[in-house]
Design a protein around this motif. Structure first.
Motif, PDB file in Angstrom:
ATOM      1  N   ASP A  63       0.745  -1.235  -0.046  1.00 54.94           N
ATOM      2  CA  ASP A  63       0.001   0.070  -0.079  1.00 54.94           C
ATOM      3  C   ASP A  63       0.912   1.288   0.010  1.00 54.94           C
ATOM      4  N   ASP A  64       0.897   1.945  -1.065  1.00 52.06           N
ATOM      5  CA  ASP A  64       1.709   3.052  -1.225  1.00 52.06           C
ATOM      6  C   ASP A  64       1.209   4.286  -0.782  1.00 52.06           C
ATOM      7  N   ALA A  65      -0.074   4.338   0.080  1.00 48.84           N
ATOM      8  CA  ALA A  65      -0.797   5.526   0.561  1.00 48.84           C
ATOM      9  C   ALA A  65       0.125   6.188   1.532  1.00 48.84           C
ATOM     10  N   PRO A  66       0.718   5.605   2.596  1.00 49.39           N
ATOM     11  CA  PRO A  66       1.622   6.406   3.405  1.00 49.39           C
ATOM     12  C   PRO A  66       2.698   7.031   2.680  1.00 49.39           C
ATOM     13  N   LEU A  67       3.391   6.430   1.691  1.00 46.28           N
ATOM     14  CA  LEU A  67       4.623   6.998   0.939  1.00 46.28           C
ATOM     15  C   LEU A  67       4.159   8.482   0.353  1.00 46.28           C
ATOM     16  N   LEU A  68       2.924   8.135  -0.465  1.00 48.92           N
ATOM     17  CA  LEU A  68       2.444   9.076  -1.271  1.00 48.92           C
ATOM     18  C   LEU A  68       1.828  10.354  -0.296  1.00 48.92           C
ATOM     19  N   ALA A  69       1.327  10.182   0.818  1.00 51.56           N
ATOM     20  CA  ALA A  69       1.074  11.018   1.678  1.00 51.56           C
ATOM     21  C   ALA A  69       2.224  11.788   2.443  1.00 51.56           C
ATOM     22  N   ASP A  70       3.336  11.253   2.596  1.00 42.41           N
ATOM     23  CA  ASP A  70       4.460  11.682   3.044  1.00 42.41           C
ATOM     24  C   ASP A  70       4.899  12.677   1.805  1.00 42.41           C
ATOM     25  N   ILE A  71       5.144  12.236   0.467  1.00 41.94           N
ATOM     26  CA  ILE A  71       5.216  13.062  -0.560  1.00 41.94           C
ATOM     27  C   ILE A  71       4.510  14.419  -0.779  1.00 41.94           C
ATOM     28  N   ARG A  72       3.380  14.143  -0.718  1.00 46.93           N
ATOM     29  CA  ARG A  72       2.528  15.383  -0.703  1.00 46.93           C
ATOM     30  C   ARG A  72       2.416  16.364   0.369  1.00 46.93           C
ATOM     31  N   ALA A  73       2.781  15.895   1.726  1.00 48.30           N
ATOM     32  CA  ALA A  73       3.216  16.857   2.921  1.00 48.30           C
ATOM     33  C   ALA A  73       4.544  17.338   3.055  1.00 48.30           C
ATOM     34  N   HIS A  74       5.334  16.864   2.017  1.00 49.43           N
ATOM     35  CA  HIS A  74       6.881  17.327   1.939  1.00 49.43           C
ATOM     36  C   HIS A  74       7.337  16.994   3.217  1.00 49.43           C
ATOM     37  N   ARG A  75       7.087  15.820   3.742  1.00 48.99           N
ATOM     38  CA  ARG A  75       7.761  15.091   4.983  1.00 48.99           C
ATOM     39  C   ARG A  75       8.964  14.679   4.764  1.00 48.99           C
ATOM     40  N   ILE A  76       9.197  14.346   3.364  1.00 49.14           N
ATOM     41  CA  ILE A  76      10.517  13.799   2.757  1.00 49.14           C
ATOM     42  C   ILE A  76      11.215  14.977   2.356  1.00 49.14           C
ATOM     43  N   ALA A  77      12.542  15.284   2.899  1.00 45.03           N
ATOM     44  CA  ALA A  77      13.266  16.348   2.831  1.00 45.03           C
ATOM     45  C   ALA A  77      14.001  16.433   1.435  1.00 45.03           C
ATOM     46  N   ALA A  78      14.311  15.172   0.923  1.00 46.50           N
ATOM     47  CA  ALA A  78      14.805  15.097  -0.615  1.00 46.50           C
ATOM     48  C   ALA A  78      14.884  13.743  -0.974  1.00 46.50           C
ATOM     49  N   PHE A  79      14.824  13.682  -2.289  1.00 52.99           N
ATOM     50  CA  PHE A  79      15.186  12.182  -2.986  1.00 52.99           C
ATOM     51  C   PHE A  79      16.307  12.330  -3.658  1.00 52.99           C
ATOM     52  N   ALA A  80      17.477  11.478  -3.367  1.00 52.43           N
ATOM     53  CA  ALA A  80      18.638  11.354  -3.967  1.00 52.43           C
ATOM     54  C   ALA A  80      18.668  10.194  -4.783  1.00 52.43           C
ATOM     55  N   LEU A  81      18.807  10.591  -6.534  1.00 55.04           N
ATOM     56  CA  LEU A  81      18.553   9.509  -7.193  1.00 55.04           C
ATOM     57  C   LEU A  81      19.913   9.352  -8.074  1.00 55.04           C
ATOM     58  N   ASP A  82      19.826   8.249  -8.669  1.00 54.64           N
ATOM     59  CA  ASP A  82      20.939   8.024  -9.700  1.00 54.64           C
ATOM     60  C   ASP A  82      20.710   8.628 -11.006  1.00 54.64           C
ATOM     61  N   ALA A  83      21.772   8.361 -11.998  1.00 53.75           N
ATOM     62  CA  ALA A  83      21.792   9.169 -13.172  1.00 53.75           C
ATOM     63  C   ALA A  83      20.417   9.043 -13.879  1.00 53.75           C
ATOM     64  N   ASP A  84      19.595   7.873 -13.925  1.00 58.55           N
ATOM     65  CA  ASP A  84      18.515   7.659 -14.507  1.00 58.55           C
ATOM     66  C   ASP A  84      17.422   8.458 -14.130  1.00 58.55           C
ATOM     67  N   GLY A  85      17.448   8.981 -12.774  1.00 60.27           N
ATOM     68  CA  GLY A  85      16.334   9.844 -12.109  1.00 60.27           C
ATOM     69  C   GLY A  85      15.259   9.052 -11.832  1.00 60.27           C
ATOM     70  N   LEU A  86      13.879   9.633 -12.193  1.00 57.26           N
ATOM     71  CA  LEU A  86      12.745   9.069 -12.363  1.00 57.26           C
ATOM     72  C   LEU A  86      12.488   8.187 -13.474  1.00 57.26           C
TER      73      LEU A  86
END
Length: 133
Positions: A63-86
């Protein structure tokens, strides 16, 4: 006597400016690159296995609902991604399933100029962000 490793050397493929910016972030950071934990061992940097989660999402066992809620609320300070990004994928299978990708794109912006790691930070236009507190 075994020698204890006290410091990791920076991977030459990593951008020094991006790593400095990454280390300046105090809130939760999500990365899709497990090796980044060898460079920055702080507990706020969390590796997320998107390949497994995407498969579980397809099967209906995640269930990705908690993760999506954290993203919408900006509770995640950053995403650190590899060269392919999204666009990261394995044999054409996207790691960032459509809903996850849309929410990240809607709520986070790629930090200019540096990478890898490529940093996506909360949109500054949003109000109520708690990500960097």
């Amino acid at each position: 006597a075994p020698h204890e490793l006290t410091q990791f050397h920076v991977d030459p493929a990593c951008d020094a400016h991006a790593l400095k910016r990454l280390r300046s972030i105090s809130g939760p950071i999500i990365t899709d690159t497990a090796e980044l934990s060898l460079i920055d061992a702080r507990p706020n940097l969390q590796w997320i296995d998107l390949m497994v989660l995407a498969s579980m999402k397809e099967l209906g066992t995640f269930d990705d609902a908690p993760l999506l809620a954290d993203i919408r609320a900006h509770r995640i300070a950053a995403f650190a991604l590899d060269a392919d990004g999204l666009n990261r994928n394995f044999r054409g299978r996207p790691f960032f399933w459509p809903t996850l990708r849309r929410e990240i794109e809607k709520n986070y912006t790629l930090a200019p100029a540096a990478g890898p790691p490529f940093l996506m930070l909360p949109n500054s236009a949003s109000t109520g962000s708690v990500a960097n507190r």
